[in-house]
Design a protein around this motif. Sequence first.
Motif, PDB file in Angstrom:
ATOM      1  N   THR A 164       0.774  -1.280  -0.076  1.00  0.00           N
ATOM      2  CA  THR A 164       0.045   0.091  -0.065  1.00  0.00           C
ATOM      3  C   THR A 164       0.799   1.140  -0.132  1.00  0.00           C
ATOM      4  O   THR A 164       0.318   2.358  -0.049  1.00  0.00           O
ATOM      5  N   ASP A 165       2.144   1.350   0.348  1.00  0.00           N
ATOM      6  CA  ASP A 165       3.080   2.418   0.385  1.00  0.00           C
ATOM      7  C   ASP A 165       3.651   2.280  -1.176  1.00  0.00           C
ATOM      8  O   ASP A 165       4.706   2.006  -1.376  1.00  0.00           O
ATOM      9  N   LYS A 166       2.941   2.965  -2.097  1.00  0.00           N
ATOM     10  CA  LYS A 166       3.195   3.234  -3.399  1.00  0.00           C
ATOM     11  C   LYS A 166       4.499   3.845  -3.568  1.00  0.00           C
ATOM     12  O   LYS A 166       5.225   3.499  -4.613  1.00  0.00           O
ATOM     13  N   ALA A 167       4.848   4.920  -2.695  1.00  0.00           N
ATOM     14  CA  ALA A 167       6.036   5.532  -3.132  1.00  0.00           C
ATOM     15  C   ALA A 167       7.300   5.138  -2.601  1.00  0.00           C
ATOM     16  O   ALA A 167       8.040   5.011  -3.135  1.00  0.00           O
ATOM     17  N   TYR A 168       7.027   3.989  -1.639  1.00  0.00           N
ATOM     18  CA  TYR A 168       8.180   3.292  -1.291  1.00  0.00           C
ATOM     19  C   TYR A 168       8.534   2.007  -2.378  1.00  0.00           C
ATOM     20  O   TYR A 168       9.543   1.802  -2.814  1.00  0.00           O
ATOM     21  N   VAL A 169       7.321   1.792  -3.010  1.00  0.00           N
ATOM     22  CA  VAL A 169       7.636   0.620  -4.397  1.00  0.00           C
ATOM     23  C   VAL A 169       8.354   1.385  -5.440  1.00  0.00           C
ATOM     24  O   VAL A 169       9.096   0.892  -6.127  1.00  0.00           O
ATOM     25  N   GLU A 170       7.963   2.774  -5.832  1.00  0.00           N
ATOM     26  CA  GLU A 170       8.594   3.377  -6.859  1.00  0.00           C
ATOM     27  C   GLU A 170       9.911   3.744  -6.452  1.00  0.00           C
ATOM     28  O   GLU A 170      10.806   3.603  -7.367  1.00  0.00           O
ATOM     29  N   ALA A 171      10.207   3.983  -5.227  1.00  0.00           N
ATOM     30  CA  ALA A 171      11.612   4.026  -4.663  1.00  0.00           C
ATOM     31  C   ALA A 171      12.367   2.922  -5.165  1.00  0.00           C
ATOM     32  O   ALA A 171      13.760   2.905  -5.471  1.00  0.00           O
ATOM     33  N   LEU A 172      11.814   1.605  -4.671  1.00  0.00           N
ATOM     34  CA  LEU A 172      12.615   0.458  -5.020  1.00  0.00           C
ATOM     35  C   LEU A 172      12.740   0.225  -6.333  1.00  0.00           C
ATOM     36  O   LEU A 172      13.877  -0.186  -6.756  1.00  0.00           O
ATOM     37  N   LYS A 173      11.641   0.615  -7.242  1.00  0.00           N
ATOM     38  CA  LYS A 173      11.908   0.200  -8.798  1.00  0.00           C
ATOM     39  C   LYS A 173      13.112   1.011  -9.256  1.00  0.00           C
ATOM     40  O   LYS A 173      14.086   0.794  -9.902  1.00  0.00           O
ATOM     41  N   THR A 174      13.101   2.377  -8.804  1.00  0.00           N
ATOM     42  CA  THR A 174      14.209   3.489  -9.349  1.00  0.00           C
ATOM     43  C   THR A 174      15.755   2.843  -8.671  1.00  0.00           C
ATOM     44  O   THR A 174      16.525   2.965  -9.731  1.00  0.00           O
ATOM     45  N   GLN A 175      15.632   2.351  -7.606  1.00  0.00           N
ATOM     46  CA  GLN A 175      17.035   1.825  -7.018  1.00  0.00           C
ATOM     47  C   GLN A 175      17.306   0.728  -7.817  1.00  0.00           C
ATOM     48  O   GLN A 175      18.590   0.305  -8.192  1.00  0.00           O
TER      49      GLN A 175
END
Length: 362
Positions: A280-291
């Motif tokens: 549910t923490d979409k911002a966290y998932v997007e940060a993981l994707k970027t990394q």
Amino acid sequence: MTLITCTKNKTQPQHLAQSSNLDSPPSSIQSQEKILTGDRATGALHLGHYVGSLQQRVQLQHQYQQTILVADMQGLTDNGHNPGKVSSNILNVVADYLAVGIDPNLTTICLQSAVPALAELSMYYANLVSISRLERNPTVKSEIQSKAFGRSIPAGFLTYPISQAADITAFGATLIPVGDDQLPMIEQTNEIVRKVNGIAGTPILRECKPLLSHVSRLPSTDGKSKMSKSMGNAILLSASDKDIRQAVRAMYTDPNHLRVEDPGQVEGNVVFTYLDAFCTDKAYVEALKTQYRAGGLGDGKTKAILESCLQEVIRPIRDRREELMADKAQLVAILKAGTEKARDDSSDVLNNVKSAFGLNLF
């Protein structure tokens, strides 16, 4: 290493209260739209069902008159040689429904084979549909190919669009939750409706429309096909902590992401597909994707994050499910009460169709 949970603030399913009155019919809903949905009783349900339909049903039961069919007869269409696979899973499916928050006081849960009108309507409708029309149905054609029937197609399997039309019309359903691949089934149902209404000379049956899901289909853990318990590429709602851990560890990622520092591909990476679905923490998932795309994030860490997430999603469902399966008499009582209501709900439609065919002598 402390893992950041990705299910924070997630609302857990509102499970069936212990004090539910099994004899009470579903609450009166103001909407005139009626929903029919269901599942074949060929195995316990998994995360693909949860994302694709179960969560939606929990929401819909507060908005519409909803009937959910445990489709045991349809399960036999390709398991007639092994009926135990169907009969042994009926209560498994009911337990899954209740464990995710489907409430029998809001939703009618019924057993297909125990509603006689469904089989009888199927027989009447079968006389209005040609074999060639059934064979042209893209959904049927695709499933026949995937099951490699060749010309050894069970008649029940070939004609299941007719059975689905009977299910839909028997309860006057006007909204059918489906994916794009099931749209030909809705089209064929409405063809049958128009033919019956033409015979009757008045609209005794209602046409239906699809309620399309905006949720992407969850891939199997191996990324090769849709989830299937028999193929070992699904995570069941009853999965143990160990089962979840093993399934996540075996998930398909980016085969070219050999070292932590290597740039990785998110698209087609099953781990990130599941994180999108359950975190549910979409911002966290997007940060993981970027990394991950830049390099510096290993598959081991992303899988550990996903495992923690799935453990939190499945654990309360599994625990409630275990409670329910420990009292099978309650499950039978809930299914029986819903089925009795379904019989009543379908009787008028059956009588009207029989009258249209001139079969109402007594």
